[in-house]
Scaffold this motif. Structure first.
Motif, PDB file in Angstrom:
ATOM      1  N   LYS A 111       0.793  -1.233   0.000  1.00 40.59           N
ATOM      2  CA  LYS A 111       0.000   0.000   0.000  1.00 40.59           C
ATOM      3  C   LYS A 111       0.826   1.284   0.000  1.00 40.59           C
ATOM      4  O   LYS A 111       0.276   2.373   0.068  1.00 40.59           O
ATOM      5  N   TYR A 112       2.140   1.170  -0.055  1.00 44.65           N
ATOM      6  CA  TYR A 112       2.968   2.383   0.008  1.00 44.65           C
ATOM      7  C   TYR A 112       3.684   2.651  -1.313  1.00 44.65           C
ATOM      8  O   TYR A 112       3.914   1.747  -2.120  1.00 44.65           O
ATOM      9  N   ARG A 139       1.290   7.147   0.795  1.00 39.84           N
ATOM     10  CA  ARG A 139       0.313   6.060   0.668  1.00 39.84           C
ATOM     11  C   ARG A 139      -0.127   5.999  -0.792  1.00 39.84           C
ATOM     12  O   ARG A 139      -0.363   7.044  -1.414  1.00 39.84           O
ATOM     13  N   PRO A 141      -2.663   5.583  -3.912  1.00 36.88           N
ATOM     14  CA  PRO A 141      -4.099   5.835  -4.037  1.00 36.88           C
ATOM     15  C   PRO A 141      -4.896   4.536  -3.800  1.00 36.88           C
ATOM     16  O   PRO A 141      -4.420   3.441  -4.124  1.00 36.88           O
ATOM     17  N   GLN A 142      -6.106   4.695  -3.244  1.00 37.36           N
ATOM     18  CA  GLN A 142      -6.874   3.520  -2.828  1.00 37.36           C
ATOM     19  C   GLN A 142      -7.119   2.543  -3.982  1.00 37.36           C
ATOM     20  O   GLN A 142      -7.064   1.328  -3.807  1.00 37.36           O
ATOM     21  N   ASP A 143      -7.350   3.082  -5.196  1.00 42.55           N
ATOM     22  CA  ASP A 143      -7.641   2.153  -6.298  1.00 42.55           C
ATOM     23  C   ASP A 143      -6.405   1.328  -6.681  1.00 42.55           C
ATOM     24  O   ASP A 143      -6.541   0.206  -7.163  1.00 42.55           O
ATOM     25  N   ILE A 145      -4.236   0.286  -4.400  1.00 37.71           N
ATOM     26  CA  ILE A 145      -4.179  -0.742  -3.341  1.00 37.71           C
ATOM     27  C   ILE A 145      -5.220  -1.829  -3.619  1.00 37.71           C
ATOM     28  O   ILE A 145      -4.929  -3.028  -3.551  1.00 37.71           O
ATOM     29  N   ASP A 146      -6.438  -1.399  -3.969  1.00 33.22           N
ATOM     30  CA  ASP A 146      -7.520  -2.365  -4.164  1.00 33.22           C
ATOM     31  C   ASP A 146      -7.287  -3.254  -5.382  1.00 33.22           C
ATOM     32  O   ASP A 146      -7.555  -4.456  -5.354  1.00 33.22           O
ATOM     33  N   ASP A 155       0.057   8.812  -9.807  1.00 36.94           N
ATOM     34  CA  ASP A 155      -0.152   8.283  -8.455  1.00 36.94           C
ATOM     35  C   ASP A 155       0.813   8.893  -7.438  1.00 36.94           C
ATOM     36  O   ASP A 155       0.554   8.884  -6.234  1.00 36.94           O
ATOM     37  N   GLN A 158       1.454  13.781  -5.172  1.00 35.07           N
ATOM     38  CA  GLN A 158       0.777  14.137  -3.917  1.00 35.07           C
ATOM     39  C   GLN A 158       1.581  15.242  -3.230  1.00 35.07           C
ATOM     40  O   GLN A 158       2.817  15.179  -3.205  1.00 35.07           O
ATOM     41  N   GLN A 162       1.258  15.174   2.543  1.00 40.08           N
ATOM     42  CA  GLN A 162       0.693  13.821   2.638  1.00 40.08           C
ATOM     43  C   GLN A 162       1.752  12.745   2.874  1.00 40.08           C
ATOM     44  O   GLN A 162       1.428  11.559   2.927  1.00 40.08           O
TER      45      GLN A 162
END
Ligand code: AFP
Length: 360
Positions: A111-112, A139, A141-143, A145-146, A155, A158, A162
């Protein structure tokens, strides 16, 4: 200090993690992999001419259009190899790689995001002056990670506020790792016998005031008026508006300058200038300015473009350059104020008259 009274980097990270009982340990494992890369780079750097690692990498130019040194390439490789396998990362980006690095399919993805300059100040290697590695952890982005999809440059774009962690390793007379995970700044010194980083400088604070500044004065004819004003006032010393003498330093290795400033205060400027209109500054936002900015702010200092806090800048490209000022809070705030204020009239200020110290 006796061994049983020392805190290792691993112990330090475990103690920090206890504050987050639900944490998986991935983050700590990532920082330890980064530390391993830094130890390996320290070893290569230490062998110098005996290791056959000095000099340029034949025919190799990086995305910045700069000639790569052999140690730039070796250090990049060490960072990638130490960090790609652990399952903590979704991707990496480096000064030495044009595009983001995707974690190979044989390894799990995490996730990093890790962003780094594997060997900053590398023009100093061949003359045996301190160099360093700089890194920043974001971190994904959530998509990402998913889905576990490949990462893209977007990505990584940032703002510095953050960042989850940032740090640098300094390969100087001793090797140090300086780290923030958002709870202050802590320095670890490498014990070369044990190959272990030990906490040697807990909770580093940058003095708010200083009488030392660092800038590459050969660029003075390209500086913008607020920077000229600031430097002229420092150089005027006791007889000028600041009423005190200043000292100047320039190592051309930002990690070494950042470390000196963390240890005893000071201000560093590589400001936006008019030297090359295609380059709004010399230093790179994502893997130089942001990690150093995070460290400075966590140590009670300040980091800025001169116009806005560096950590608030929304990046627009992976290898973006930016003007950077950091260090003792009161000096950085003064430089920001000079950027906001209209330039003093030449007649009002003898420093800007015919005999100004730095003049086009
Ligand atoms: P290199 O890694 O290419 O040597 O660049 C070092 C750096 O990015 C930074 O560490 C220095 O502060 C700055 O460049 C030095 O730039 P000048 O050569 O223009 O003084």
């Amino acid at each position: 200090m006796p061994l049983d009274q020392r805190t290792t980097l691993t112990q330090f990270l475990i103690e920090q993690r206890r504050r987050f009982p639900s944490a998986s340990g991935d983050f700590n494992a990532l920082i330890l992999d980064v530390a391993l890369a830094c130890k390996a780079i320290a070893r290569s750097v230490a062998f110098g001419a005996l290791g056959g690692v000095l000099g340029a990498q034949a025919g190799s130019i990086n995305v910045q259009g700069e000639e790569q040194k052999k140690l730039d390439v070796i250090s990049n490789e060490l960072f990638v190899r130490a960090n790609e396998w652990g399952g903590h990362l979704a991707g990496m980006a480096s000064e030495e790689m044009d595009e983001p690095y995707n974690i190979p399919g044989v390894y799990p993805r995490g996730k990093y995001l890790l962003v780094f300059d594997p060997l900053d100040g590398s023009s100093n290697i061949d003359v045996n002056v301190s160099v360093g590695s700089i890194f920043s952890v974001l971190r994904a982005p959530q998509d990402v990670i998913d889905s576990g999809r490949d990462v893209t440059a977007a990505d990584f774009l940032q703002p510095g506020c953050q960042q989850l962690a940032a740090g640098y390793a300094l390969y100087g007379p001793s090797t140090m790792l300086v780290l923030t995970v958002g709870t202050g700044v802590h320095g670890f010194t490498l014990d070369p016998n044990l190959g272990e980083f030990f906490l040697s400088h807990p909770d580093i604070r940058v003095p708010a005031d200083t009488q030392e500044f660092a800038i590459n004065a050969s660029n003075s004819r390209f500086w913008e008026p607020p920077v000229k004003r600031y430097v002229d006032e420092c150089l005027a010393g006791k007889t000028g508006p600041r009423g005190k003498d200043f000292n100047m330093r320039w190592i051309a290795s930002m990690v070494a300058e950042a470390h000196r400033i963390l240890m005893r205060g000071g201000v560093f400027l590589y400001p936006r200038d008019t030297k090359d209109p295609s380059k709004p500054g010399r230093l790179r936002l994502l893997y130089e300015a942001n990690p150093v900015g995070f460290i400075m702010e966590q140590a009670g200092g300040r980091a800025s473009t001169g116009r806005e806090p560096i950590l608030q800048v929304q990046p627009t490209s992976l290898h973006q350059r930016i003007g950077l000022v950091f260090g003792s809070k009161n000096e950085v705030e003064r430089i920001e104020r000079y950027h906001r204020e209209p330039a003093p009239l030449k007649d009002d200020n003898p420093l800007f008259a015919e005999r100004t110290l730095f003049r086009d």
